[in-house]
Design a protein around this motif. Sequence first.
Motif, mmCIF file in Angstrom:
data_model
loop_
_atom_site.group_PDB
_atom_site.id
_atom_site.type_symbol
_atom_site.label_atom_id
_atom_site.label_comp_id
_atom_site.label_asym_id
_atom_site.label_seq_id
_atom_site.Cartn_x
_atom_site.Cartn_y
_atom_site.Cartn_z
ATOM 1 N N ASP A 1 5.221 -11.635 3.117
ATOM 2 C CA ASP A 1 6.328 -10.708 2.849
ATOM 3 C C ASP A 1 5.859 -9.464 2.105
ATOM 4 O O ASP A 1 6.437 -8.386 2.248
ATOM 5 N N LEU A 2 4.802 -9.601 1.297
ATOM 6 C CA LEU A 2 4.226 -8.423 0.651
ATOM 7 C C LEU A 2 3.617 -7.496 1.694
ATOM 8 O O LEU A 2 3.824 -6.281 1.674
ATOM 9 N N LEU A 3 2.902 -8.074 2.642
ATOM 10 C CA LEU A 3 2.309 -7.286 3.727
ATOM 11 C C LEU A 3 3.392 -6.649 4.596
ATOM 12 O O LEU A 3 3.228 -5.539 5.107
ATOM 13 N N GLY A 4 4.517 -7.347 4.729
ATOM 14 C CA GLY A 4 5.609 -6.830 5.546
ATOM 15 C C GLY A 4 6.515 -5.859 4.818
ATOM 16 O O GLY A 4 7.441 -5.295 5.432
ATOM 17 N N GLY A 5 6.283 -5.649 3.513
ATOM 18 C CA GLY A 5 7.078 -4.694 2.756
ATOM 19 C C GLY A 5 8.379 -5.239 2.218
ATOM 20 O O GLY A 5 9.197 -4.478 1.681
ATOM 21 N N GLN A 6 8.607 -6.567 2.343
ATOM 22 C CA GLN A 6 9.851 -7.143 1.828
ATOM 23 C C GLN A 6 9.851 -7.253 0.305
ATOM 24 O O GLN A 6 10.904 -7.324 -0.317
ATOM 25 N N VAL A 7 8.663 -7.309 -0.287
ATOM 26 C CA VAL A 7 8.533 -7.306 -1.743
ATOM 27 C C VAL A 7 7.530 -6.229 -2.145
ATOM 28 O O VAL A 7 6.725 -5.778 -1.326
ATOM 29 N N ASP A 8 7.598 -5.807 -3.393
ATOM 30 C CA ASP A 8 6.783 -4.673 -3.846
ATOM 31 C C ASP A 8 5.417 -5.068 -4.387
ATOM 32 O O ASP A 8 4.441 -4.336 -4.205
ATOM 33 N N LEU A 9 5.351 -6.185 -5.065
ATOM 34 C CA LEU A 9 4.095 -6.588 -5.683
ATOM 35 C C LEU A 9 4.082 -8.086 -5.919
ATOM 36 O O LEU A 9 5.107 -8.758 -5.803
ATOM 37 N N THR A 10 2.921 -8.578 -6.252
ATOM 38 C CA THR A 10 2.793 -9.972 -6.639
ATOM 39 C C THR A 10 1.582 -10.129 -7.540
ATOM 40 O O THR A 10 0.804 -9.180 -7.744
ATOM 41 N N PHE A 11 1.443 -11.317 -8.077
ATOM 42 C CA PHE A 11 0.315 -11.686 -8.925
ATOM 43 C C PHE A 11 -0.307 -12.921 -8.297
ATOM 44 O O PHE A 11 0.404 -13.802 -7.820
ATOM 45 N N GLY B 1 -7.337 -2.188 3.378
ATOM 46 C CA GLY B 1 -6.469 -1.103 2.930
ATOM 47 C C GLY B 1 -4.991 -1.396 3.076
ATOM 48 O O GLY B 1 -4.158 -0.488 2.923
ATOM 49 N N LYS B 2 -4.636 -2.643 3.342
ATOM 50 C CA LYS B 2 -3.229 -2.994 3.510
ATOM 51 C C LYS B 2 -2.533 -3.282 2.187
ATOM 52 O O LYS B 2 -1.315 -3.234 2.097
ATOM 53 N N LEU B 3 -3.332 -3.589 1.176
ATOM 54 C CA LEU B 3 -2.806 -3.847 -0.154
ATOM 55 C C LEU B 3 -3.644 -3.099 -1.181
ATOM 56 O O LEU B 3 -4.817 -2.803 -0.939
ATOM 57 N N ARG B 4 -3.036 -2.811 -2.327
ATOM 58 C CA ARG B 4 -3.757 -2.118 -3.401
ATOM 59 C C ARG B 4 -3.741 -2.996 -4.639
ATOM 60 O O ARG B 4 -2.688 -3.490 -5.058
ATOM 61 N N VAL B 5 -4.907 -3.204 -5.237
ATOM 62 C CA VAL B 5 -4.994 -4.017 -6.445
ATOM 63 C C VAL B 5 -5.081 -3.085 -7.653
ATOM 64 O O VAL B 5 -5.864 -2.132 -7.665
ATOM 65 N N LEU B 6 -4.255 -3.371 -8.667
ATOM 66 C CA LEU B 6 -4.156 -2.487 -9.829
ATOM 67 C C LEU B 6 -4.947 -2.982 -11.036
ATOM 68 O O LEU B 6 -5.459 -2.176 -11.807
ATOM 69 N N ALA B 7 -5.039 -4.292 -11.205
ATOM 70 C CA ALA B 7 -5.709 -4.813 -12.407
ATOM 71 C C ALA B 7 -6.036 -6.282 -12.238
ATOM 72 O O ALA B 7 -5.459 -6.983 -11.395
ATOM 73 N N ASN C 1 0.795 -1.223 0.000
ATOM 74 C CA ASN C 1 0.000 0.000 0.000
ATOM 75 C C ASN C 1 0.832 1.281 0.000
ATOM 76 O O ASN C 1 0.316 2.357 -0.319
ATOM 77 N N ASP C 2 2.134 1.190 0.335
ATOM 78 C CA ASP C 2 2.949 2.401 0.338
ATOM 79 C C ASP C 2 3.786 2.570 -0.937
ATOM 80 O O ASP C 2 4.589 3.490 -1.041
#
Length: 326
Positions: free
Chosen positions: A196-206, A219-225, A135-136
């Motif tokens: 790790d996505l929630l912890g900020g260790q990685v930027d994105l995933t699919f 609101g902890k993650l943002r979905v783009l598509a 989310n950041d």
Amino acid sequence: MKTTRKPFTQLAFAALALGLGASAWAQGAYPAKAVTMVVPTATGGTTDLSARMLAQALGPVLGQSVVVDNKGGGNGNIAASIVKRAEADGYTLFMQYSGYHVISPHLTKQKLWDQVDFQPVANVISAPQIIVVRNDLPVKTLPDLIAYAKANPGKLNYASSGNGSLQHVTGAMLEQQGRIKMVHVPYKGTGPALQDLLGGQVDLTFGTAPPFMPHIAAGKLRVLAVTGKERLASLPDVPTTAEAGYPGVNATSWFAVFVPTATPKPVVDKLTADIRTVVQSAAFKQKAQEQGATADYQNPQQLGDKVKTDLAGWADVVRTSKIEAE
């Protein structure tokens, strides 16, 4: 001759009747104990959620408990090897993920299993991938992500559930379509990648939507598509990749039940019929939709045809995406 033929004929029919009775009893007795459903991922991902949704609803229909056994790692090879060696009696089921079943074979030099080792039973759930960022991360749309990646070459990293997983291939497709470069970080399943996505260790995933939905809502993650052809009913405001300008990024997962190939047909027939009852129920359909997936029953023949088609189709994607085999 007349005095001996009749007793012989009667004995023959009696033996046949006993044989048929024993066969019918054996078929009717299944299942006589708990059934194990082996899952090729760690807990928390859509494969695991699909297995647990099915196991919970299938148990009462089968009349026996269905126990989920997670055997993650090795890009699905650990679980596949276990099921391959299991007794072909219907007591070991395999909840398989399409990425491992039709993509990984193109990326594994050492073959631990083959398609002929498994008999299709039923497709259970289908779901497109979604593109999710922490989310950041300073992006709000897919074009924003592409622009950010171009402005910061090699800085973005993305998580997947393993080399050759559909997440990995989707990431490679996005790199190819967007002409960007990201760092691939493989995990032993979606669950660890999500943490790790929630912890900020990685930027994105699919990944398919189910494990991400609570975190998106919070609101902890943002979905783009969404990587499917249509928007998800559970995420109506999220555009498809085609709507965002990248139609070439199109990936849908399926989650299906297989058994060792020598499993008797009567057992497979019962399993697929009972799974159909569960998957086509209103409660199961609603639960799947709420999770961002689709309850999608397909019989053994349909599932087998899908495997053949997808195996050939993903071979082309892997080749053009230039993903190297391990």
